[in-house]
Write a protein that holds these residues in place. Structure first.
Motif, PDB file in Angstrom:
ATOM      1  N   HIS A   1      47.562 -61.371  50.231  1.00  0.00           N
ATOM      2  CA  HIS A   1      47.916 -62.677  49.690  1.00  0.00           C
ATOM      3  C   HIS A   1      46.871 -63.755  49.962  1.00  0.00           C
ATOM      4  CE1 HIS A   1      49.677 -62.603  53.792  1.00  0.00           C
ATOM      5  NE2 HIS A   1      49.250 -63.849  53.829  1.00  0.00           N
ATOM      6  N   ALA A   2      45.723 -63.385  50.538  1.00  0.00           N
ATOM      7  CA  ALA A   2      44.662 -64.366  50.791  1.00  0.00           C
ATOM      8  C   ALA A   2      44.073 -64.842  49.465  1.00  0.00           C
ATOM      9  CB  ALA A   2      43.577 -63.755  51.662  1.00  0.00           C
ATOM     10  N   ARG A   3      44.054 -66.147  49.268  1.00  0.00           N
ATOM     11  CA  ARG A   3      43.566 -66.691  47.996  1.00  0.00           C
ATOM     12  C   ARG A   3      42.126 -66.281  47.711  1.00  0.00           C
ATOM     13  NH1 ARG A   3      46.433 -71.400  49.654  1.00  0.00           N
ATOM     14  NH2 ARG A   3      44.497 -72.447  50.265  1.00  0.00           N
ATOM     15  N   SER A   4      41.336 -66.146  48.755  1.00  0.00           N
ATOM     16  CA  SER A   4      39.905 -65.864  48.587  1.00  0.00           C
ATOM     17  C   SER A   4      39.632 -64.506  47.948  1.00  0.00           C
ATOM     18  CB  SER A   4      39.195 -65.928  49.945  1.00  0.00           C
ATOM     19  OG  SER A   4      39.357 -67.195  50.526  1.00  0.00           O
ATOM     20  N   GLU A   5      40.593 -63.603  48.001  1.00  0.00           N
ATOM     21  CA  GLU A   5      40.330 -62.263  47.462  1.00  0.00           C
ATOM     22  C   GLU A   5      41.234 -61.878  46.295  1.00  0.00           C
ATOM     23  OE1 GLU A   5      40.883 -59.417  50.575  1.00  0.00           O
ATOM     24  OE2 GLU A   5      43.027 -59.795  50.790  1.00  0.00           O
ATOM     25  N   ILE A   6      42.105 -62.776  45.898  1.00  0.00           N
ATOM     26  CA  ILE A   6      43.097 -62.427  44.875  1.00  0.00           C
ATOM     27  C   ILE A   6      42.441 -62.008  43.562  1.00  0.00           C
ATOM     28  CG2 ILE A   6      44.776 -63.493  43.292  1.00  0.00           C
ATOM     29  CD1 ILE A   6      46.116 -64.668  45.776  1.00  0.00           C
TER      30      ILE A   6
END
Length: 267
Positions: free
Chosen positions: A48-53
């Protein structure tokens, strides 16, 4: 070919294709959800990390968004995932857990719906709340309405967002523009195991990431977990052993067991 055999073909397709399913789900059920996906032949990613979505969605076959343990950070991740999936035409499933319970949930859900989920899967109360068809109040994540009561609400959602809608309950009702299915598999003891609905949503993600006909995929996913639950109950002493036996049955269910136990009506 009979509908039973057609749906069994969908089950086999998931095993053959081993779809990568990107889940942004609630942390109450992550372990069970991942195990259910592995048991049917899919590959789960819980991220759920925005940086890897965006990168995750790029390699995934489908996306599952479950708002069970919603917070401000996760809601932003969910919205980014839904927007990304929609923009690259990646199939995604929305599970509107607790819809109608709080204004925060409803606000996030209305934003998520703008990205037209391929499938919306929830209980009757959640589907009704999502469509704002009436003033039914959600009792936490448990349904206070019957699945039949939510058919009109499901039709509204289908028309507005071009989604296939699955209402879970004693009878699982799947509604799409092309066809509708009514599946009467499952067992009351399944309601005593937390997160089996979330597992059903995750399996739905695996199926729509593997098969051409998304409505058939939803029907096959719901039939599979319902039949597996029925069979697992027969060798379980309670909800604890049911949880384990259900994962085993999802893994080792046979064609004969699936076809003989499926209770489905198509309209």
């Amino acid at each position: 070919m009979t509908m039973e055999k057609i749906l069994w073909q969908q089950v086999q397709l998931v095993k053959q294709k081993s779809p990568l399913v990107h889940n942004i789900t609630n942390y109450v059920v992550m372990n069970n959800t991942a195990n259910a996906l592995l048991a049917v032949g899919a590959s789960p990613i819980m991220a759920h990390a925005r940086s890897e979505i965006k990168e995750m969605i790029g390699i995934a076959h489908s996306v599952v968004i479950n708002i069970g343990t919603l917070d401000e950070y996760w809601s932003e991740s969910m919205l980014l995932a839904a927007e990304t999936a929609h923009s690259v035409n990646k199939p995604w499933v929305l599970d509107p857990v607790g819809a109608g319970a709080t204004s925060f949930r409803d606000q996030v859900l209305q934003q998520l719906l703008q990205y037209q989920p391929s499938v919306i899967r929830g209980n009757a109360s959640e589907i009704i709340a999502l469509a704002k068809a009436n003033t039914t109040v959600t009792k936490g994540v448990d349904s206070t309405a019957q699945s039949n009561d939510a058919v009109h609400a499901a039709q509204i959602l289908m028309q507005h967002y071009h989604s296939t809608v699955c209402i879970s309950g004693e009878t699982d009702i799947i509604i799409s523009p092309q066809q509708s299915f009514f599946i009467k598999n499952g067992h009351p003891l399944m309601t005593k195991v937390t997160g089996l609905g979330c597992s059903a949503t995750a399996l739905t993600g695996a199926f729509i990431g593997s098969v051409e006909d998304k409505t058939l995929g939803v029907a096959a996913a719901m039939a599979l977990i319902g039949i597996a639950g029925e069979l697992a109950v027969q060798q379980s002493k309670g909800p604890g052993s049911l949880q384990v036996n259900l994962i085993d049955k999802l893994y080792n269910i046979t064609e004969e067991e699936f076809i003989q136990n499926l209770k489905i009506e198509q309209k």
